[in-house]
Write a protein that holds these residues in place. Structure first.
Motif, PDB file in Angstrom:
ATOM      1  N   SER A 402     -34.823  13.139 -41.288  1.00 14.81           N
ATOM      2  CA  SER A 402     -34.476  14.116 -42.323  1.00 14.81           C
ATOM      3  C   SER A 402     -32.995  14.452 -42.281  1.00 14.81           C
ATOM      4  N   SER A 403     -32.390  14.564 -43.458  1.00 15.20           N
ATOM      5  CA  SER A 403     -30.968  14.870 -43.573  1.00 15.20           C
ATOM      6  C   SER A 403     -30.711  16.345 -43.294  1.00 15.20           C
ATOM      7  N   ALA A 404     -29.433  16.672 -43.093  1.00 15.68           N
ATOM      8  CA  ALA A 404     -29.050  18.062 -42.865  1.00 15.68           C
ATOM      9  C   ALA A 404     -29.395  18.926 -44.066  1.00 15.68           C
ATOM     10  N   THR A 405     -29.235  18.351 -45.269  1.00 15.48           N
ATOM     11  CA  THR A 405     -29.565  19.108 -46.486  1.00 15.48           C
ATOM     12  C   THR A 405     -31.046  19.438 -46.528  1.00 15.48           C
ATOM     13  N   ARG A 406     -31.871  18.461 -46.177  1.00 18.27           N
ATOM     14  CA  ARG A 406     -33.320  18.686 -46.196  1.00 18.27           C
ATOM     15  C   ARG A 406     -33.733  19.728 -45.151  1.00 18.27           C
ATOM     16  N   ARG A 407     -33.058  19.711 -44.004  1.00 14.35           N
ATOM     17  CA  ARG A 407     -33.372  20.699 -42.974  1.00 14.35           C
ATOM     18  C   ARG A 407     -32.963  22.108 -43.424  1.00 14.35           C
ATOM     19  N   THR A 408     -31.862  22.185 -44.156  1.00 17.76           N
ATOM     20  CA  THR A 408     -31.449  23.475 -44.703  1.00 17.76           C
ATOM     21  C   THR A 408     -32.462  23.983 -45.720  1.00 17.76           C
ATOM     22  N   VAL A 409     -32.952  23.058 -46.551  1.00 13.24           N
ATOM     23  CA  VAL A 409     -33.978  23.425 -47.529  1.00 13.24           C
ATOM     24  C   VAL A 409     -35.227  23.919 -46.807  1.00 13.24           C
ATOM     25  N   ARG A 410     -35.586  23.267 -45.708  1.00 12.50           N
ATOM     26  CA  ARG A 410     -36.773  23.680 -44.962  1.00 12.50           C
ATOM     27  C   ARG A 410     -36.595  25.078 -44.377  1.00 12.50           C
ATOM     28  N   ARG A 411     -35.413  25.361 -43.852  1.00 14.90           N
ATOM     29  CA  ARG A 411     -35.168  26.706 -43.322  1.00 14.90           C
ATOM     30  C   ARG A 411     -35.260  27.753 -44.422  1.00 14.90           C
ATOM     31  N   ALA A 412     -34.727  27.423 -45.586  1.00  9.05           N
ATOM     32  CA  ALA A 412     -34.817  28.351 -46.719  1.00  9.05           C
ATOM     33  C   ALA A 412     -36.273  28.547 -47.133  1.00  9.05           C
TER      34      ALA A 412
END
Length: 473
Positions: A402-412
């Motif tokens: 998973s990309s950093a962007t996807r991980r940020t989306v998951r945290r959100a």
């Protein structure tokens, strides 16, 4: 105990913001049980009868003299004797159901009596019904465990095998169990097998751990009492039902008040439950034997997991972390038994058992309209949350690539899930706290009926319109 009441009234006026004296007396009773728990542990394990008698006498002192619940003590004593007679006299095949019905009918009488008294007095008061609710869980659980002790082991679940009782306990042990003093007024409820392990505890290594574990719970209770004293009078659900309050505030301000009021209201429960839990631990309750290295094993006897309630990211996690003793009783002595009886129609068993379990839970709590508004909406909201999570979770699932962007989306996604779950919990719980039907609807109106409308929208979107599961592109 007139002098004690006068002292508590002065304490309430001077330092506790006018908290009702009956609530303070309950906390004082729980605190006194710590001193009694130390004395209880000094009774040798080879003298179980002395431990049972000590527990009974302590409950008479704490609940009768300190809390002045003389009528309640009489009701519970008569009820305990009557239920014990049923356990002894009724055919074993029907015995647990007879005990269950008798206990629930007696509890219903107490609930109605309380509501009528409060209707006349115009204010909600603590009485013996809370203790009777704990008593009902313990007495009915014991009846089913005695029944399980007569059944083939192969047909029992792991929980049933662990807690099965081969024969009806003698009357002194039975009364020591249902009148166990640290948890009599506020819980937690537990099985007879758990009580027996506590009474038989004779392990110096395990006993040396008790004070540290117990007083850590007491410290948590004191912290939550401070939260309640500081914010309980300022942030209330009742304020949200007053038009002059919510007419002058924006929706975000109203929603924030609702959530803070929810924490403040739950702080009172956390105070009582954590203090009660600590006192029970101090007696040795929760001891579950030792491992191969001789280390003590401990059961989780908590009635609430505060972190799960306040920080859980899903509504189901929040619900499962609240009133755990009642949830355990409903799961193992109501839901699973109903589901197994309906095994011949497996496709319908779970649904029927769920509905009947809901009705038992509502019956056990009482007959205030607010309870039923909470239970009905909670069931619908939990189902809607499950549908939403099932359909959206795949969109934010992570793996090692998973990309950093996807991980940020998951945290959100997780933060949004926590915020929505918390708001939903407090919206759903408001009627449970205020009890009145009209007041409950006014609170929901102040919040624009957001949760019921959202639940309806989810059902329509994912069921009525055939939206199905969201697919990851």
């Amino acid at each position: 105990m007139q002098q004690l009441n006068q002292a508590l009234e002065w304490l309430s006026r001077s330092y506790l913001g006018g908290i009702p004296v009956d609530r303070i007396a309950t906390v004082v009773g729980v605190l006194l049980s710590y001193a009694l728990a130390h004395a209880f542990q000094r009774i040798p394990a080879r003298r179980p009868a002395a431990k049972h008698m000590f527990s009974i006498v302590s409950t008479v002192f704490l609940f009768g003299l300190v809390q002045e619940q003389y009528t309640g003590l009489l009701h519970l004593t008569v009820g305990a004797v009557a239920l014990y007679g049923l356990m002894r006299l009724v055919n074993r095949a029907y015995m647990p159901y007879a005990v269950f019905l008798a206990a629930m009918l007696h509890l219903s009488y107490s609930h109605v009596r309380r509501q009528l008294n409060e209707h006349v007095s115009g204010r909600v008061e603590l009485d013996y019904t809370g203790a009777q609710m704990v008593f009902v869980i313990k007495a009915t659980s014991l009846a089913f465990c005695i029944h399980d002790g007569q059944q083939p082991q192969a047909g029992l679940s792991a929980y049933q095998r662990k807690n099965a009782i081969s024969q009806t306990p003698d009357v002194l042990e039975y009364l020591g169990y249902v009148f166990f003093f640290p948890g009599f007024a506020v819980g937690p409820a537990f099985e007879m097998a758990t009580y027996r392990r506590m009474v038989a505890l004779d392990n110096a290594r395990a006993q040396s751990q008790l004070p540290r574990r117990a007083y850590a719970k007491l410290f948590q209770g004191v912290l939550w009492m401070a939260v309640f004293v500081a914010y309980g009078g300022t942030y209330t659900f009742q304020a949200l039902s007053e038009r002059q309050f919510y007419a002058q505030r924006s929706f975000p301000a109203i929603a924030l008040h609702l959530c803070v009021a929810g924490v403040a209201a739950r702080a009172a429960y956390y105070t009582a439950w954590k203090m009660g839990e600590g006192a029970c631990i101090l007696t040795g309750l929760g001891f579950d034997g030792v491992d191969k290295q001789g280390n003590a094993l401990w059961m989780d006897i908590a009635n609430v997991h505060v972190r799960g309630v306040e920080l859980g990211s899903s509504l189901r996690q929040l619900i499962d972390s609240w009133n755990i003793g009642t949830n355990t009783w409903l799961r193992h002595h109501v839901y699973l038994r109903l589901a197994s009886q309906q095994a011949a129609a497996k496709s319908r068993a779970s649904t029927r058992a769920t509905v009947l379990t809901f009705l038992v839970s509502a019956w056990w709590h009482g007959f205030y309209p607010g309870y039923y508004l909470t239970f009905v909406l909670a069931a619908l909201a939990a189902n809607a949350a499950r549908i939403l999570r099932r359909n959206l979770h795949a969109l934010v699932a992570l793996d090692e690539h998973s990309s950093a962007t996807r991980r940020t989306v998951r945290r959100a996604y997780d933060v949004a899930g926590w915020i929505l779950s918390k708001y939903t919990l407090d919206f759903v719980a408001a009627p449970f706290m205020v009890l009145s039907f009209g007041t409950s609807l006014r609170i929901w109106q102040a919040n624009c009926y957001v949760v019921p409308l959202a639940v309806l929208a989810i059902f329509v979107a994912f069921s009525g319109l055939g939206a199905g599961s969201v697919q990851v592109i």
